[in-house]
Write a protein that holds these residues in place. Structure first.
Motif, mmCIF file in Angstrom:
data_model
loop_
_atom_site.group_PDB
_atom_site.id
_atom_site.type_symbol
_atom_site.label_atom_id
_atom_site.label_comp_id
_atom_site.label_asym_id
_atom_site.label_seq_id
_atom_site.Cartn_x
_atom_site.Cartn_y
_atom_site.Cartn_z
ATOM 1 N N SER A 266 25.097 1.715 -17.358
ATOM 2 C CA SER A 266 26.498 1.297 -17.322
ATOM 3 C C SER A 266 26.755 0.138 -18.270
ATOM 4 O O SER A 266 25.958 -0.809 -18.371
ATOM 5 C CB SER A 266 26.887 0.892 -15.898
ATOM 6 O OG SER A 266 28.224 0.430 -15.874
ATOM 7 N N LEU A 267 27.883 0.192 -18.949
ATOM 8 C CA LEU A 267 28.329 -0.899 -19.826
ATOM 9 C C LEU A 267 29.354 -1.786 -19.142
ATOM 10 O O LEU A 267 29.834 -2.744 -19.743
ATOM 11 C CB LEU A 267 28.948 -0.310 -21.101
ATOM 12 C CG LEU A 267 28.064 0.606 -21.955
ATOM 13 C CD1 LEU A 267 28.875 1.183 -23.117
ATOM 14 C CD2 LEU A 267 26.847 -0.141 -22.463
ATOM 15 N N TRP A 268 29.681 -1.482 -17.868
ATOM 16 C CA TRP A 268 30.807 -2.133 -17.212
ATOM 17 C C TRP A 268 30.402 -2.830 -15.920
ATOM 18 O O TRP A 268 29.450 -2.428 -15.236
ATOM 19 C CB TRP A 268 31.887 -1.104 -16.877
ATOM 20 C CG TRP A 268 32.473 -0.409 -18.053
ATOM 21 C CD1 TRP A 268 33.568 -0.774 -18.775
ATOM 22 C CD2 TRP A 268 32.010 0.801 -18.653
ATOM 23 N NE1 TRP A 268 33.811 0.116 -19.785
ATOM 24 C CE2 TRP A 268 32.869 1.107 -19.738
ATOM 25 C CE3 TRP A 268 30.944 1.658 -18.384
ATOM 26 C CZ2 TRP A 268 32.704 2.219 -20.545
ATOM 27 C CZ3 TRP A 268 30.772 2.773 -19.189
ATOM 28 C CH2 TRP A 268 31.640 3.046 -20.260
ATOM 29 N N SER A 269 31.177 -3.816 -15.556
ATOM 30 C CA SER A 269 31.177 -4.377 -14.213
ATOM 31 C C SER A 269 32.366 -3.772 -13.467
ATOM 32 O O SER A 269 33.366 -3.390 -14.075
ATOM 33 C CB SER A 269 31.328 -5.904 -14.261
ATOM 34 O OG SER A 269 30.221 -6.494 -14.899
ATOM 35 N N GLY A 270 32.219 -3.686 -12.148
ATOM 36 C CA GLY A 270 33.328 -3.156 -11.357
ATOM 37 C C GLY A 270 33.263 -1.673 -11.108
ATOM 38 O O GLY A 270 34.260 -1.076 -10.659
ATOM 39 N N VAL A 271 32.100 -1.028 -11.384
ATOM 40 C CA VAL A 271 31.968 0.395 -11.090
ATOM 41 C C VAL A 271 32.142 0.598 -9.581
ATOM 42 O O VAL A 271 31.490 -0.066 -8.781
ATOM 43 C CB VAL A 271 30.601 0.928 -11.550
ATOM 44 C CG1 VAL A 271 30.390 2.362 -11.070
ATOM 45 C CG2 VAL A 271 30.488 0.857 -13.065
ATOM 46 N N GLY A 272 33.026 1.485 -9.197
ATOM 47 C CA GLY A 272 33.359 1.689 -7.795
ATOM 48 C C GLY A 272 34.686 1.068 -7.413
ATOM 49 O O GLY A 272 35.198 1.312 -6.319
ATOM 50 N N SER A 273 35.280 0.286 -8.328
ATOM 51 C CA SER A 273 36.570 -0.344 -8.069
ATOM 52 C C SER A 273 37.639 0.278 -8.960
ATOM 53 O O SER A 273 37.383 1.230 -9.692
ATOM 54 C CB SER A 273 36.480 -1.854 -8.314
ATOM 55 O OG SER A 273 36.315 -2.121 -9.704
ATOM 56 N N ASP A 274 38.866 -0.297 -8.932
ATOM 57 C CA ASP A 274 39.954 0.256 -9.731
ATOM 58 C C ASP A 274 39.988 -0.276 -11.158
ATOM 59 O O ASP A 274 40.760 0.207 -11.984
ATOM 60 C CB ASP A 274 41.302 0.010 -9.046
ATOM 61 C CG ASP A 274 41.626 -1.475 -8.921
ATOM 62 O OD1 ASP A 274 40.740 -2.309 -9.237
ATOM 63 O OD2 ASP A 274 42.740 -1.806 -8.492
ATOM 64 N N THR A 275 39.150 -1.276 -11.472
ATOM 65 C CA THR A 275 39.119 -1.842 -12.817
ATOM 66 C C THR A 275 37.674 -2.068 -13.242
ATOM 67 O O THR A 275 36.902 -2.711 -12.531
ATOM 68 C CB THR A 275 39.878 -3.179 -12.876
ATOM 69 O OG1 THR A 275 41.233 -2.977 -12.440
ATOM 70 C CG2 THR A 275 39.887 -3.731 -14.291
ATOM 71 N N GLN A 276 37.316 -1.519 -14.398
ATOM 72 C CA GLN A 276 35.969 -1.687 -14.920
ATOM 73 C C GLN A 276 36.056 -2.431 -16.247
ATOM 74 O O GLN A 276 36.709 -1.973 -17.189
ATOM 75 C CB GLN A 276 35.283 -0.335 -15.090
ATOM 76 C CG GLN A 276 35.104 0.421 -13.778
ATOM 77 C CD GLN A 276 34.442 1.772 -13.949
ATOM 78 O OE1 GLN A 276 33.762 2.016 -14.940
ATOM 79 N NE2 GLN A 276 34.632 2.656 -12.979
ATOM 80 N N THR A 277 35.406 -3.600 -16.297
ATOM 81 C CA THR A 277 35.452 -4.442 -17.482
ATOM 82 C C THR A 277 34.100 -4.442 -18.184
ATOM 83 O O THR A 277 33.043 -4.399 -17.553
ATOM 84 C CB THR A 277 35.832 -5.885 -17.105
ATOM 85 O OG1 THR A 277 34.908 -6.374 -16.125
ATOM 86 C CG2 THR A 277 37.241 -5.921 -16.521
#
Length: 919
Positions: free
Chosen positions: A200-211
């Motif tokens: 994964s390149l993102w934080s917030g996987v599983g939420s409504d916003t991935q940064t």
């Protein structure tokens, strides 16, 4: 039969006693009511998301309890070699323990299996190994149960469970008064691991916003810089897991009412949380930027069911109301984009796409009212009449989102050739309506009659009508710009008419009255409200030739009336024949054959003009216009669910006792499907053949050996044509090697085969029909693909009693292989020798195989305790060309990144020691 007089039999006696005290209900009435209850609960049983789950368990305990309990040495009270009417040996039931009694008059039994498991299943972390099970090392309360009954009060209480504290745990609870009222509750969890090799390149996987983690949104200064940054990040990013856990709980209440009536109600709640692989595409067509992202999942489903039942010796009635309410706790998903992707039509790089936004599955409701009635007709050929009526509504009114989350009014950026103003495409004002307002209604009527005009003859007839009504309407038109169509993929692509129709107010009739030729004919401007009516008529008969032979036959016609499809009507006649022979001394034979023939009304390859931009204006007539977008399909193409089809299915099953202690069985299915009128699409013959052998050897009461082998082979073919072009005013010349040009110059080494001129008056016919000299669909550009599937399953097992010690061993080998081959003319497609060599004539075989060896050794300690030692060894091998080279090179180009390395090979060992306690 002594053990059947214990706890279970106590319940039966309590039931009979209680039955005599409740409003005079007799046992026959109870039996009929029970059958009606089963009929009414079909919805709950068939769908894990509806009603109370009927079977609980997990991968280690599929039946919901330990299958290694002691067997009853008395069996069913028959000889050890007793057999059922099919010729198969009857299985030993589990031993029913005599119940204990406490001072308050309660009878009780309790059991538990607790221990520890370990091995390398956790560290292997192969997705296929742990796909639906929790094999983490540590303590394990595998199963437990408590059963209570109080004869004096006709009361009972049961609780069971397993996998306590794990992701695949399950529990059930029931209590009540026999033949009076009952409550049943349950809770279970099921994991679903999609992949364990996702970076994964993102934080917030599983939420409504991935940064993004350290990467610039929009890719930075250039595509090359974005590629370098992503590659460097992936090199230091470890593999992770994408998975979800399904948690479901519910309860059901049953109450017997006076005068043979019964009330029931249930509620269940299902929650799914986690993430799964998701594809994000920028640009149009094949995409100008593709990356594997993660879809966040947080679903809640509420299922409610309530109803009344009536049953007596002649008739039964069921009325029920069901509702399923789906709620997505994540309305939209916004993901920062690490790729360098520019706005469609942008003339400067200041308009990079920095984010993507998805409108996830909407909240929706399903409501169903169903009534069922059945009546015996003892004076009319001992008949039975059944009727069912059902009405359902499916609806959702989700708030629609703007076509883009990005501000597309960047300096110099355009869409459809027009400058973009602030707010034109990133606000909901650009939509023709603010909510979906979607609704589909269904209706069902099902009538059946079964008669016995002769002692050896049963006849039955059935009439079924089902209808869907689609009331959903949405027009794709931006009232701010007057443009029909839509931008796609957050502004990185578009399917728009450039003309500004603001003056018409997005009104179809007013737009058509302008008489402007659309820039393209295949832009979607409205949803397609598919709906249909289905009719089924069935006549059948069962005839008993003698005590051991019977024959059955049935004819069924299934017809559809469809709206907005290539065929208005299709009909299929099915003839089914069956034969059963129980005349073998130690066996039985079952044979069946089914022939189906589907035909239909006139096939129109393209009935969708009213939903495309082609309907907004006249046909193009100007020379030089490429009119390929006005031809949406090949005239000879057939969709497989509408095409003419001939189908034959032959089934057979033979069970036979070869000798004392030997049981054998063989079953087979041969399926042949032919599409006689399908030149393109799924065509030719489709075959699927299956064969299964099973053998059991039971030389004595101490040992049993079994083996089975299953084989399945299938083939499917498809064909189509890679389109060329169709330009008004051009003449197309066709040459012997399959090449085409509009100059008439004969390539070296070829000869001219023919030519076709395209005019405003003939382009629909000459370009819409495939042929040797079709400008758009020339047969020289045809391709075909054949898929061959082969599956093998082998199983071996041994059960042996060493006095008091019992050994169970099982080995299973499962293998699947898929071959995909294709054919094409590389010269006609303009392919170079290098491209042809890379493409070849097919993909690498996709294979999947699993070898599993499982052993269980049960050692008794005393009458109440046993020790079970378990061992499982599993090897899985996966080869999937979709993921070839991904692990080593996850970003082969500057606009494509593969973050999931796919399924991996694994080798895992599981050990366990369990203490089984019966109280």
């Amino acid at each position: 039969m002594k053990n059947l007089g214990s706890f279970a039999a106590q319940r039966d006696r309590l039931s009979a006693s209680r039955a005599r005290r409740i409003n005079g209900l007799n046992l026959l009435t109870i039996a009929v009511a029970g059958a009606a209850a089963q009929m009414s609960s079909n919805i709950a049983s068939a769908d894990s998301g509806n009603g109370v789950d009927t079977v609980l368990g997990n991968a280690m305990n599929p039946a919901g309890f330990s299958t290694f309990r002691e067997k009853d040495p008395d069996g069913l009270g028959e000889s050890p070699d007793s057999r059922s009417p099919t010729g198969l040996r009857t299985r030993e039931p589990f031993l029913v323990k005599e119940p204990n009694t406490n001072a308050n008059g309660w009878l009780y039994n309790a059991n538990a299996e607790v221990g520890v498991i370990g091995g390398n299943a956790t560290t292997a972390r192969a997705a296929k190994l742990i796909e639906y099970r929790d094999l983490d090392d540590g303590l394990l309360l595998n199963t437990f149960g408590l059963q209570l009954a109080k004869p004096a009060d006709a009361a009972f209480f049961d609780v069971n469970g397993g996998g306590v504290g794990r992701k695949d745990q399950f529990y059930s609870l029931s209590f009540g008064h026999y033949n009076d009222w009952k409550v049943k509750a349950f809770y279970n969890e099921t994991p679903h691991v999609f992949t364990t090799t996702y970076r994964s390149l993102w934080s917030g996987v599983g939420s409504d916003t991935q940064t993004l983690n350290g990467l610039p949104a929009g890719g930075g200064a250039s595509a090359a810089a974005a590629q370098t940054a992503i590659r460097n990040t992936l090199a230091t990013t470890p593999y992770g897991e994408l998975s979800l856990v399904r948690k479901k709980g519910g309860a059901r209440f049953d109450l017997n009412l006076p005068d043979n009536w019964k009330f029931f109600a249930s509620y269940s709640n299902e929650r799914r949380q986690g993430a799964r692989p998701f594809g994000t595409v920028f640009g149009g067509g094949g995409g100008g930027g593709n990356i594997e992202t993660a879809e966040s999942i947080d679903y809640t489903t509420h299922d409610l069911l309530a109803g009344l039942q009536f049953a007596d010796s002649l008739q039964s009635f069921n009325l029920q109301l069901a509702a399923s309410l789906f709620r997505n706790n994540i309305d939209t998903l916004t993901i920062e984009n690490p790729l360098f992707v520019t706005i469609n039509g942008a003339v400067s790089t200041s308009g990079n796409i920095t984010r993507a936004r998805y409108d996830l599955y909407p909240d929706n409701n399903f409501i169903n009212l169903k009534s069922e009635y059945a009546r015996r007709l003892p004076d009319f050929y001992d008949g039975r009449f059944t009727a069912a009526v059902s009405l359902a509504k499916l609806s959702q009114n989700d708030n629609l989102i703007a076509p883009s989350v990005n501000d597309l009014s960047a300096s110099g950026a355009t869409i459809g050739g027009a400058p973009i103003a602030a707010g034109q495409w990133n606000t909901t004002n650009s939509l023709s309506q603010q909510t979906a307002n979607a609704e589909i209604d269904t209706r069902l009527v099902d009538l059946g009659l079964r008669l016995t005009p002769l002692n050896d003859l049963d006849v039955q007839g059935k009439l079924r009508y089902y209808e869907t009504q689609n009331k959903t309407v949405y027009w794709a038109c931006n009232p701010l710009t007057g443009q029909w169509g839509r931008i796609i993929n957050d502004g990185s692509g578009s399917a728009l008419l450039n003309t500004n129709y603001t003056a018409t107010g997005c009104n179809v009739a007013a737009t058509q009255a302008l008489g402007i030729v659309p820039v393209a004919g295949n832009i979607n401007i409205r949803n397609m409200p598919f709906e249909y009516k289905q009719f089924n008529y069935t006549l059948g008969a069962d005839y008993r030739l003698n005590r051991t032979n019977s024959f059955n036959a049935a004819w069924e016609r299934e017809s559809y009336d469809r709206k907005h499809r290539e065929r208005d009507n299709t009909w299929e006649d099915k003839l089914k024949l069956g034969y059963i022979n129980r005349g073998f001394e130690e066996g039985s034979l079952r044979l069946s054959f089914e022939h189906g023939r589907r035909r239909g009304s006139e096939y129109r390859a393209d009935p969708y003009d009213e939903f495309y931009s082609a309907s907004l204006g006249p046909l193009p007539t100007a020379n030089g216009t490429n009119v390929a977008s006005w031809v949406h399909n090949i005239e000879q193409f057939r969709k497989f669910d509408l095409a003419d089809r001939d189908q034959n299915i032959l089934n057979g099953r033979l069970n036979y006792a070869l000798a004392e202690g030997w049981d054998a069985g063989v079953s087979a299915q041969f399926k042949d499907i032919n599409y006689p009128s399908s030149a393109y699409g799924r065509n030719s013959k489709q075959r699927q053949n299956s064969l299964n052998f099973d053998l059991t050897w039971t030389p004595n009461e101490q040992m049993s050996v079994f083996a089975y082998y299953s084989f399945q082979q299938a083939r499917m073919k498809q064909a189509s044509i890679w389109p060329n072009a169709c330009v008004i005013g051009s003449t197309y010349y066709f040459f012997s090697d399959g090449t085409i040009n509009t100059t008439g110059v004969v390539p070296v080494g070829t000869s001219l085969q023919g030519s076709t001129a395209v005019t405003a008056g003939n382009f629909l016919s000459v370009c819409g029909t495939a042929g040797a000299f079709s400008p758009l669909y020339p047969t020289s550009r045809m391709w075909d693909v054949t898929q061959d599937d082969r599956n093998n399953v082998l199983g071996l097992g041994l059960n042996y009693n060493f006095g008091k010690v019992r050994l169970d061993m099982n080995y299973t080998f499962s293998q699947g292989r898929t071959k995909i081959h294709y054919g094409y003319n590389p010269t006609a497609l303009g392919m170079t020798a290098l491209q042809t060599g890379l493409a070849g004539d097919g993909w690498s075989d996709m294979t999947f195989s699993v070898n599993t060896l499982e052993s269980n050794l049960m050692i008794p300690i005393d009458k109440q305790m046993n020790v079970r030692l378990m061992h499982r060894y599993e090897v899985g091998k996966v080869s999937d060309w979709h993921y070839d080279g991904v692990a080593a090179n996850p970003m082969p180009t500057n606009n494509t990144a593969y973050l999931d390395a796919g399924p991996q090979r694994y080798r895992a060992t599981l050990f366990g020691a369990m203490l089984m306690i019966d109280l």
